[in-house]
Design an enzyme around this catalytic site. Structure first.
Site, PDB file in Angstrom:
ATOM      1  N   PHE A   1      19.299 -17.619   2.087  1.00 47.21           N
ATOM      2  CA  PHE A   1      17.928 -17.929   2.482  1.00 47.21           C
ATOM      3  C   PHE A   1      17.496 -19.200   1.783  1.00 47.21           C
ATOM      4  O   PHE A   1      18.050 -19.559   0.740  1.00 47.21           O
ATOM      5  CB  PHE A   1      16.994 -16.770   2.102  1.00 47.21           C
ATOM      6  CG  PHE A   1      16.369 -16.095   3.296  1.00 47.21           C
ATOM      7  CD1 PHE A   1      17.101 -15.222   4.080  1.00 47.21           C
ATOM      8  CD2 PHE A   1      15.048 -16.337   3.637  1.00 47.21           C
ATOM      9  CE1 PHE A   1      16.528 -14.609   5.182  1.00 47.21           C
ATOM     10  CE2 PHE A   1      14.466 -15.726   4.731  1.00 47.21           C
ATOM     11  CZ  PHE A   1      15.199 -14.862   5.509  1.00 47.21           C
TER      12      PHE A   1
ATOM     13  N   GLN B   1       1.151 -20.960   3.345  1.00 45.47           N
ATOM     14  CA  GLN B   1       2.501 -21.345   3.769  1.00 45.47           C
ATOM     15  C   GLN B   1       2.621 -21.430   5.288  1.00 45.47           C
ATOM     16  O   GLN B   1       2.223 -20.502   5.999  1.00 45.47           O
ATOM     17  CB  GLN B   1       3.515 -20.320   3.269  1.00 45.47           C
ATOM     18  CG  GLN B   1       4.931 -20.624   3.731  1.00 45.47           C
ATOM     19  CD  GLN B   1       5.961 -19.799   2.983  1.00 45.47           C
ATOM     20  OE1 GLN B   1       6.215 -18.651   3.310  1.00 45.47           O
ATOM     21  NE2 GLN B   1       6.540 -20.386   1.958  1.00 45.47           N
TER      22      GLN B   1
ATOM     23  N   ARG C   1       5.951 -19.942  -1.512  1.00 43.30           N
ATOM     24  CA  ARG C   1       6.774 -18.746  -1.650  1.00 43.30           C
ATOM     25  C   ARG C   1       8.163 -18.977  -1.053  1.00 43.30           C
ATOM     26  O   ARG C   1       8.285 -19.598   0.000  1.00 43.30           O
ATOM     27  CB  ARG C   1       6.112 -17.579  -0.923  1.00 43.30           C
ATOM     28  CG  ARG C   1       6.937 -16.330  -0.875  1.00 43.30           C
ATOM     29  CD  ARG C   1       6.184 -15.166  -0.285  1.00 43.30           C
ATOM     30  NE  ARG C   1       5.979 -15.251   1.145  1.00 43.30           N
ATOM     31  CZ  ARG C   1       6.932 -15.055   2.055  1.00 43.30           C
ATOM     32  NH1 ARG C   1       8.182 -14.803   1.688  1.00 43.30           N
ATOM     33  NH2 ARG C   1       6.657 -15.130   3.344  1.00 43.30           N
TER      34      ARG C   1
ATOM     35  N   HIS D   1       5.461 -21.440   8.011  1.00 45.46           N
ATOM     36  CA  HIS D   1       6.888 -21.153   8.190  1.00 45.46           C
ATOM     37  C   HIS D   1       7.438 -22.198   9.155  1.00 45.46           C
ATOM     38  O   HIS D   1       6.797 -22.491  10.173  1.00 45.46           O
ATOM     39  CB  HIS D   1       7.052 -19.742   8.765  1.00 45.46           C
ATOM     40  CG  HIS D   1       8.454 -19.230   8.725  1.00 45.46           C
ATOM     41  ND1 HIS D   1       9.454 -19.746   9.525  1.00 45.46           N
ATOM     42  CD2 HIS D   1       9.034 -18.262   7.984  1.00 45.46           C
ATOM     43  CE1 HIS D   1      10.590 -19.095   9.264  1.00 45.46           C
ATOM     44  NE2 HIS D   1      10.362 -18.202   8.338  1.00 45.46           N
TER      45      HIS D   1
ATOM     46  N   GLY E   1       0.816  -1.210   0.000  1.00 48.47           N
ATOM     47  CA  GLY E   1       0.000   0.000   0.000  1.00 48.47           C
ATOM     48  C   GLY E   1       0.849   1.260   0.000  1.00 48.47           C
ATOM     49  O   GLY E   1       0.619   2.184  -0.785  1.00 48.47           O
TER      50      GLY E   1
ATOM     51  N   ARG F   1      10.524 -23.613   2.371  1.00 45.41           N
ATOM     52  CA  ARG F   1       9.736 -23.687   3.598  1.00 45.41           C
ATOM     53  C   ARG F   1       8.742 -24.837   3.637  1.00 45.41           C
ATOM     54  O   ARG F   1       8.551 -25.456   4.676  1.00 45.41           O
ATOM     55  CB  ARG F   1       8.988 -22.371   3.786  1.00 45.41           C
ATOM     56  CG  ARG F   1       9.930 -21.267   4.148  1.00 45.41           C
ATOM     57  CD  ARG F   1       9.220 -19.944   4.269  1.00 45.41           C
ATOM     58  NE  ARG F   1      10.183 -18.930   4.679  1.00 45.41           N
ATOM     59  CZ  ARG F   1       9.930 -17.628   4.686  1.00 45.41           C
ATOM     60  NH1 ARG F   1       8.743 -17.190   4.296  1.00 45.41           N
ATOM     61  NH2 ARG F   1      10.842 -16.772   5.082  1.00 45.41           N
TER      62      ARG F   1
ATOM     63  N   HIS G   1       1.906 -18.665   8.061  1.00 41.70           N
ATOM     64  CA  HIS G   1       2.754 -17.502   7.832  1.00 41.70           C
ATOM     65  C   HIS G   1       2.321 -16.639   6.657  1.00 41.70           C
ATOM     66  O   HIS G   1       2.364 -15.421   6.735  1.00 41.70           O
ATOM     67  CB  HIS G   1       4.176 -18.011   7.585  1.00 41.70           C
ATOM     68  CG  HIS G   1       5.208 -16.936   7.469  1.00 41.70           C
ATOM     69  ND1 HIS G   1       5.426 -16.018   8.471  1.00 41.70           N
ATOM     70  CD2 HIS G   1       6.090 -16.620   6.484  1.00 41.70           C
ATOM     71  CE1 HIS G   1       6.399 -15.194   8.106  1.00 41.70           C
ATOM     72  NE2 HIS G   1       6.803 -15.524   6.901  1.00 41.70           N
TER      73      HIS G   1
ATOM     74  N   GLU H   1       0.474  -9.304  -0.311  1.00 40.76           N
ATOM     75  CA  GLU H   1      -0.007 -10.624   0.091  1.00 40.76           C
ATOM     76  C   GLU H   1      -1.471 -10.857  -0.260  1.00 40.76           C
ATOM     77  O   GLU H   1      -1.879 -11.981  -0.534  1.00 40.76           O
ATOM     78  CB  GLU H   1       0.209 -10.830   1.599  1.00 40.76           C
ATOM     79  CG  GLU H   1      -0.074 -12.261   2.039  1.00 40.76           C
ATOM     80  CD  GLU H   1       0.289 -12.533   3.494  1.00 40.76           C
ATOM     81  OE1 GLU H   1       0.938 -11.682   4.125  1.00 40.76           O
ATOM     82  OE2 GLU H   1      -0.072 -13.611   3.986  1.00 40.76           O
TER      83      GLU H   1
ATOM     84  N   LEU I   1       7.476 -15.390  14.720  1.00 39.93           N
ATOM     85  CA  LEU I   1       8.477 -15.725  13.711  1.00 39.93           C
ATOM     86  C   LEU I   1       9.905 -15.745  14.251  1.00 39.93           C
ATOM     87  O   LEU I   1      10.340 -14.825  14.931  1.00 39.93           O
ATOM     88  CB  LEU I   1       8.382 -14.682  12.585  1.00 39.93           C
ATOM     89  CG  LEU I   1       9.335 -14.822  11.410  1.00 39.93           C
ATOM     90  CD1 LEU I   1       9.063 -16.108  10.648  1.00 39.93           C
ATOM     91  CD2 LEU I   1       9.185 -13.627  10.477  1.00 39.93           C
TER      92      LEU I   1
ATOM     93  N   GLU J   1      14.048 -17.093   8.933  1.00 36.92           N
ATOM     94  CA  GLU J   1      14.819 -18.077   8.180  1.00 36.92           C
ATOM     95  C   GLU J   1      16.291 -17.650   8.098  1.00 36.92           C
ATOM     96  O   GLU J   1      17.178 -18.457   7.881  1.00 36.92           O
ATOM     97  CB  GLU J   1      14.220 -18.164   6.779  1.00 36.92           C
ATOM     98  CG  GLU J   1      14.690 -19.316   5.958  1.00 36.92           C
ATOM     99  CD  GLU J   1      13.823 -19.474   4.710  1.00 36.92           C
ATOM    100  OE1 GLU J   1      12.592 -19.430   4.823  1.00 36.92           O
ATOM    101  OE2 GLU J   1      14.400 -19.638   3.633  1.00 36.92           O
TER     102      GLU J   1
END
Lengths: 594, 237
Positions: free
Chosen positions: A133, A254, A408, A256, A34, A300, A366, A397, A266, A269
């Site tokens: 990653f 997903q 993802r 995580h 946004g 993931r 996640h 998202e 979280l 990663e």
């Protein structure tokens, strides 16, 4: 259709004169998508941003590890490698034309962030620092993990969000903080604005616009264990469904791999990117069994399934439903420099000092790969395929371009939100240069929203919102989580129907219009119940395992029947499906191993 | 597990008759539950009218800053049992106008922020095909500054702000210094223009409340003293 002359917009039925606002562009949601769109569009046009939380409280700020771009600052990397990794990571469901755009524009977007002032960590040469990653590799997957994630310690989302907020201030973007969007005004495939609720003062507002952008985020809160904020309730998706528009690929959610045990918060990663190990109750690095080459840095979906399998087969820590992530061998200096927030979170929430001991973790809901179908210019698709809704855009998202397909890769979300937010802003600028007039507003544009709020504010039934929500979250976790089977999915579908029936009998305690969080939580639950059915029904239909969607009765990917995107509508409580092909340009689907 | 009595400040603008008051709630608190978890439990199962802001519940969004047992903190980061008290008082952040219960107006926070031009001011155009260079040492100078989550806990704790609602506040000074100390910024004077003012920097009397109040362990007082030095340097020419 009774319409209002655009020059006399103050005549929307049931809405006070001072509550009707007019802006060239109205953005809903103040996360990266946004705000990045707002920055772009405000270079040329009058932009307003509505957000149900103060802008810097948006959930993008909780992202930790990095934003992907093949900058080659630390070692050799190529756009083509990033392209391949993303396609393979998506389990070949990502649209390759969109992915190609994303990897090509990624370096521009990341450098722009630096130019705006984002405080990235730096290499000794003064360039933006990059780390490893999951799923990001060298040489089309043939080499090891590559340094591609651009980061600011483990606070990357925080710095990008604050940077965009700062640029919005500079550009004179008009904020309506703590405004909750109640409805999207679409008629004849033309978007005309948004109806909002002023949370602080109470009251319905009409936002009349030439262009509306949704950057309304994901819906992790449909699940019990989630990394997402309490406000990540997918409101925009429900508004889109109610406007008679479809959603795409909703069955792909997903998990995580590393959420703090019981909390779901979280653990980046990046902790594995910096060298962390995953250990089961026997002290084994169990990823050896599941991804012998990429180990902890497999994507993931694969790592989450591996952890879940270890737990289910009794190899959690002391048989409990969690495993360990161990970063003690990185040493205090590196942990405090590269992963300071992880150190803080583990200490504050689990009283674990990760310099000295491993952190208990479990998979956590996640990210939603699916969402509002859009084309490469972020225009929302009325039929999910080609026909656009004029003046309506979505990014981040909440949207489905689709660059993530069935799974993802880490650091591709900050990239997608920023990059497609920017593209949306550019498309809006092009559109507005040709659009002088505001579209007309239906005189009864606010009627549905007014009725809904009045109904909820006087709801005096016997069911509590919190109880229905807790049951939804628990059951979705158990029956529509990492591993799925048709029995559980069918039961979940029936359960949703019963929760919807119960919702009709809710009561709320707070009747006052001002700062009524009781009302907001009821609206959010109502939204979640709207689209949760699409997740479950989509998962039931898709008889294969692909990326994050894993069916125990169909453990293999089935390209012959299911190399296609799901489109789903919900009208009068009935769900209808359609499908569209995946765009494949460069990489033909092949077996996906790591 | 322990039974804790939460004494919570209540205020509903739509119920002037009741005005401001304190209400007690009892809750069985489990190990691991934060004060925010407890507030949610109370709201969800005892009294839906209890009102507070919350979002990320992981200490990064800054929504749930409030005063817990007299200390400003993020409710989501305080373990309820760690307070070692069977009575816990919860109040809205002091110094701001209360909107409802624990929710305060963020307007002074935004006003202070806007005054310091809180964005990178660069006059030299950036390179077109790569990032600006910044050495790790230069970058390190803004550590302890860029992490601010704008929760408002610091400014709420500041006696200068209590006395003068136009006082820009430690959060604004911290943000100003985040840019002044950034090697890429070329707008030092613009950021500092508003600081040399009766509502500005000189009203800080180094009481250090802001340092104590910051849930992210940042040090606005240090930033303020650095800015004072800069201002003196600018004035002495």
């Amino acid at each position: 259709m009774a319409t209002i002359d655009p020059e006399t917009i103050h005549d929307v039925e049931g809405v006070g004169v001072h509550n009707v606002h007019r802006h060239d562009v109205v953005v809903v949601g103040a996360g990266l998508a946004g705000l990045r769109a707002a920055v772009e569009a405000s270079e040329e046009f009058d932009v307003a941003v509505l957000s149900k939380v103060f802008p810097t409280r948006s959930h993008s700020g909780a992202a930790q590890g990095g934003i992907a771009a093949a900058l080659s600052n630390e070692e050799e990397d190529h756009l083509e490698w990033h392209f391949f990794d993303t396609v393979k990571g998506s389990d070949y469901l990502g649209d390759q034309d969109a992915i190609e755009i994303m990897v090509r524009e990624a370096p521009i977007v990341v450098r722009e962030y630096e130019h705006y002032g984002a405080p990235f960590s730096r290499t000794p040469e003064g360039r933006i620092a990059q780390r490893k990653f999951g799923g990001h590799t060298k040489d089309f997957g043939r080499g090891g993990p590559v340094l591609r994630a651009c980061y600011a310690a483990d606070r990357t989302g925080h710095v990008l969000l604050h940077t965009l907020y700062e640029v919005c201030i500079k550009n004179g973007v008009r904020f309506y903080p703590e405004f909750f969007a109640l409805a999207l005004i679409v008629e004849d495939d033309v978007c005309r604005g948004v109806i909002g609720w002023d949370v602080i003062n109470g009251g319905i507002h009409v936002f009349h616009a030439k262009a509306v952008l949704f950057g309304t985020g994901g819906y992790g809160r449909v699940f019990k264990i989630t990394s997402n904020a309490l406000s990540s309730t997918g409101d925009g998706l429900s508004l889109v469904l109610r406007a008679g528009l479809p959603l795409e690929d909703m069955e792909f959610v997903q998990f995580h791999p590393t959420g703090l045990y019981k909390q779901g918060i979280l653990v980046t990663e990046g902790a594995r990117g910096e060298g962390g190990y995953l250990l089961n109750g026997k002290g084994e690095r169990f990823m050896e069994k599941y991804a012998p080459e990429k180990m902890e840095l497999a994507p993931r979906d694969l790592v989450s399934r591996s952890i879940q399998t270890e737990i289910t087969e009794g190899r959690g820590i002391n048989g409990e439903p969690y495993v360990h992530i161990d970063i003690t061998h990185l040493g205090e200096e590196k942990i405090m420099r590269q992963l300071p927030q992880i150190h803080e979170l583990a200490w504050k929430f689990l009283h674990v000092d990760c310099i000295k001991e491993p952190i208990p973790i479990q998979p956590t809901a996640h990210y939603s790969m699916g969402g509002i179908p859009v084309n490469k210019n972020c225009e929302v698709l009325a039929d999910g395929k080609e026909k656009i809704v004029e003046g309506f855009y979505a990014a981040g998202e909440c949207a489905c371009v689709s660059v993530h397909g069935a799974n993802r890769l880490g650091t591709n979300s900050l990239l997608e939100a920023s990059l497609f937010g920017r593209r949306a802003g550019k498309s809006i600028r092009r559109f507005l240069r040709e659009t002088r007039e505001f579209p007309s507003l239906p005189a009864d544009a606010a009627k549905g929203a007014i009725d809904q709020v009045n109904r909820l504010l006087s709801a005096d039934g016997t069911e509590r919102v919190a109880d229905i929500k807790a049951e939804l979250q628990e059951r979705m976790m158990a029956d529509c989580g990492i591993f799925r089977n048709p029995e559980k999915l069918s039961a979940m579908f029936d359960e949703l129907r019963s929760l919807e029936a119960r919702f009709k009998n809710i009561g709320i305690d707070d009747r006052s219009p001002r700062f009524n969080v009781d009302l907001i939580e009821a609206l959010e639950l109502c939204h979640m119940l709207d689209f949760a059915e699409l997740i479950v029904a989509g998962a039931l239909k898709r008889e294969e395992s692909r990326g994050a969607h894993s069916r125990t009765d169909f453990p293999k990917r089935d390209d012959e029947n299911w190399l296609k995107h799901t489109l789903a509508w919900r009208k009068d409580g009935k769900i209808t499906f359609d499908y569209k092909p995946v765009v494949i340009t460069r990489f033909q689907p092949k077996e996906r191993t790591y | 597990m322990a039974m804790i009595t939460f004494k919570i400040n209540r205020y509903n603008p739509d119920d002037e008759r009741r005005g401001h008051c304190v209400q007690e709630y009892k809750l069985d608190v489990q190990k691991g539950q934060t004060v925010l978890d407890c507030l949610n439990e109370i709201k969800w199962h005892q009294d839906g009218t209890l009102t507070f802001r919350r979002s990320c519940r992981s200490g990064i969004c800054g929504s749930c800053a409030m005063t817990i047992n007299g200390v400003n903190n993020l409710a989501c980061e305080v373990q309820a049992l760690a307070l070692k008290s069977n009575v816990v008082t919860v109040e809205p952040l002091r110094g701001y106008t209360v909107i409802k219960d624990l929710v305060v107006s963020l307007d002074p926070l935004v006003d202070g922020l806007l005054a310091v031009k809180p964005y990178l001011i660069a006059k030299t155009p950036p390179p077109t095909d790569h990032e600006r260079l910044q050495s790790p040492e230069e970058r390190e100078k803004i550590d302890g500054l860029y992490e601010c989550i704008l929760c408002g806990a610091c400014t709420s704790s500041c006696p200068s702000f209590w006395a003068d609602k136009k006082y820009l506040g430690p959060h604004a000074f911290l943000k100003a210094y985040r840019f002044v100390a950034d090697s890429r910024d070329e707008g030092q004077q613009e950021h500092m223009e508003a600081l040399d003012d009766k509502h500005g920097l000189w009203r800080c009397h180094t009481i250090f409340n802001c340092v104590e109040a910051c849930p992210k362990d940042l040090n606005p007082t240090k930033a303020i003293s650095e800015l004072k030095k800069e201002l003196v340097k600018q004035k002495m020419g």
